[in-house]
Design a protein around this motif. Structure first.
Motif, PDB file in Angstrom:
ATOM      1  N   ASP A  62       0.833  -1.211   0.000  1.00  0.00           N
ATOM      2  CA  ASP A  62       0.000   0.000   0.000  1.00  0.00           C
ATOM      3  C   ASP A  62       0.863   1.254   0.000  1.00  0.00           C
ATOM      4  OD1 ASP A  62      -2.180  -1.639   0.063  1.00  0.00           O
ATOM      5  OD2 ASP A  62      -2.548  -1.429   2.213  1.00  0.00           O
ATOM      6  N   SER A  65       2.221   1.870  -3.418  1.00  0.00           N
ATOM      7  CA  SER A  65       1.145   2.377  -4.265  1.00  0.00           C
ATOM      8  C   SER A  65       0.905   3.859  -4.004  1.00  0.00           C
ATOM      9  CB  SER A  65      -0.136   1.582  -4.005  1.00  0.00           C
ATOM     10  OG  SER A  65      -1.209   2.101  -4.773  1.00  0.00           O
ATOM     11  N   LEU A  66       0.924   4.242  -2.704  1.00  0.00           N
ATOM     12  CA  LEU A  66       0.756   5.652  -2.355  1.00  0.00           C
ATOM     13  C   LEU A  66       1.896   6.501  -2.904  1.00  0.00           C
ATOM     14  CD1 LEU A  66      -0.524   5.406   1.326  1.00  0.00           C
ATOM     15  CD2 LEU A  66      -1.827   6.131  -0.674  1.00  0.00           C
ATOM     16  N   ARG A  68       3.650   5.916  -5.607  1.00  0.00           N
ATOM     17  CA  ARG A  68       3.445   6.080  -7.047  1.00  0.00           C
ATOM     18  C   ARG A  68       2.352   7.116  -7.336  1.00  0.00           C
ATOM     19  NH1 ARG A  68       4.098   0.316  -7.097  1.00  0.00           N
ATOM     20  NH2 ARG A  68       1.824   0.070  -7.108  1.00  0.00           N
ATOM     21  N   GLU A  69       1.262   7.058  -6.557  1.00  0.00           N
ATOM     22  CA  GLU A  69       0.196   8.032  -6.740  1.00  0.00           C
ATOM     23  C   GLU A  69       0.684   9.444  -6.418  1.00  0.00           C
ATOM     24  OE1 GLU A  69      -3.113   6.864  -4.406  1.00  0.00           O
ATOM     25  OE2 GLU A  69      -3.493   4.997  -5.508  1.00  0.00           O
ATOM     26  N   ASN A  70       1.502   9.581  -5.375  1.00  0.00           N
ATOM     27  CA  ASN A  70       2.035  10.887  -4.997  1.00  0.00           C
ATOM     28  C   ASN A  70       2.951  11.443  -6.084  1.00  0.00           C
ATOM     29  OD1 ASN A  70       2.401  13.019  -3.000  1.00  0.00           O
ATOM     30  ND2 ASN A  70       4.501  12.270  -2.835  1.00  0.00           N
ATOM     31  N   ALA A  72       2.787  10.713  -9.254  1.00  0.00           N
ATOM     32  CA  ALA A  72       1.945  11.109 -10.387  1.00  0.00           C
ATOM     33  C   ALA A  72       1.270  12.444 -10.120  1.00  0.00           C
ATOM     34  CB  ALA A  72       0.897  10.024 -10.650  1.00  0.00           C
ATOM     35  N   LEU A  73       0.811  12.662  -8.880  1.00  0.00           N
ATOM     36  CA  LEU A  73       0.178  13.937  -8.527  1.00  0.00           C
ATOM     37  C   LEU A  73       1.178  15.088  -8.591  1.00  0.00           C
ATOM     38  CD1 LEU A  73      -2.110  12.863  -5.544  1.00  0.00           C
ATOM     39  CD2 LEU A  73      -2.841  13.558  -7.822  1.00  0.00           C
TER      40      LEU A  73
END
Length: 270
Positions: A62, A65-66, A68-70, A72-73
């Motif tokens: 998790d 995943s966070l 990677r999302e961060n 991308a943001l």
């Protein structure tokens, strides 16, 4: 005992063996139950550790995943900020060109808008390069303006570019008038932010804060263009006329777009 004596030896052995097996099985059953009770806490600990390991693996998955999302943001934020900066730059450029358009309509109906694409590589020469040349109608001695006033004239020209000598360029001159007193003079560029008045008549009237405009002498600069204002008037001993310094209205270090006038006919250098 009499019964055992009557039974054959083989049957007696079988009965004894059966009783022994039963006893052993019962004993083992009891020991197994005891062993199970003894090992129960250990098994619980093992199961807890296994559960924690599985939970930790899920946690790190998790977390990755966070991350990677961060990332991308963050990339999206950078993209949006870059787009915002580009929009602001375009808006600022459009505003400056609108000012040039207003200047063209007011004093230079045939002016040619151009962008600054280069500057002199040294601090002595006060020159810049624009992206319009003879193919656009620009020639030597074309006057160069910005909304706040005149900044110089074209020194050399090629089909698609031109070199502009600013009013602060050493040796550059332009005839001017004090807008209040109408006293004439000639300003001389010396490579400094201020211009010095030269060739003053004996009876002059310049005061600090007076606005000065082009006088229209010499057939290069049209009359009445804004130049700057008087910032210093010094009377020196034994001097016939005072020393007058003028600062330009235009900020020459921040010029990005200019308006260029076609050369006047019958130019005569001042």
């Amino acid at each position: 005992m009499r019964l055992l004596q009557r039974l054959p030896a083989r049957e007696i052995a079988f009965v004894l063996a059966l009783v022994g097996v039963t006893a052993v099985v019962g004993w083992l059953g009891g020991r197994t139950a005891v062993l199970t009770e003894m090992l129960r806490p250990g098994w619980a600990l093992v199961q807890s550790v296994v559960g924690s390991v599985r939970g930790g693996a899920t946690y790190f998955q998790d977390l990755e995943s966070l991350r990677r999302e961060n990332a991308a943001l963050n990339a999206k934020v950078v993209e949006v900020e870059a787009e915002l900066l580009r929009k602001r730059e375009v808006d600022a450029e459009n505003a400056r060109f609108s000012q040039l358009l207003g200047l063209e309509q007011a004093v230079a109906p045939h002016g040619i808008a151009a962008r600054v694409i280069g500057r002199a590589p040294n601090n002595w020469q006060q020159r810049l390069v624009i992206d319009r040349g003879s193919s656009s109608g620009i020639g030597v001695d074309s006057v160069v303006l910005v909304p706040r006033g005149v900044v110089g004239r074209v020194l050399t020209v090629s089909p698609h570019t031109a070199v502009v000598s600013l009013l602060t360029d050493p040796g550059q001159t332009v005839g001017i008038l004090d807008q209040r007193s109408r006293s004439p003079g000639v300003v001389l560029g010396e490579g400094q932010p201020t211009l010095t008045l030269q060739y003053l008549p004996q009876q002059v009237d310049y005061r600090i804060g007076d606005a000065v405009v082009t006088a229209g002498y010499g057939g290069i600069f049209p009359k009445g263009l804004n130049v700057g204002k008087v910032v210093r008037v010094e009377s020196e001993p034994n001097a016939i006329t005072p020393r007058v310094s003028i600062v330009l209205n235009a900020d020459l270090d921040r010029i990005e777009e200019v308006l260029v006038l076609p050369p006047l006919s019958g130019n005569a250098r001042l």
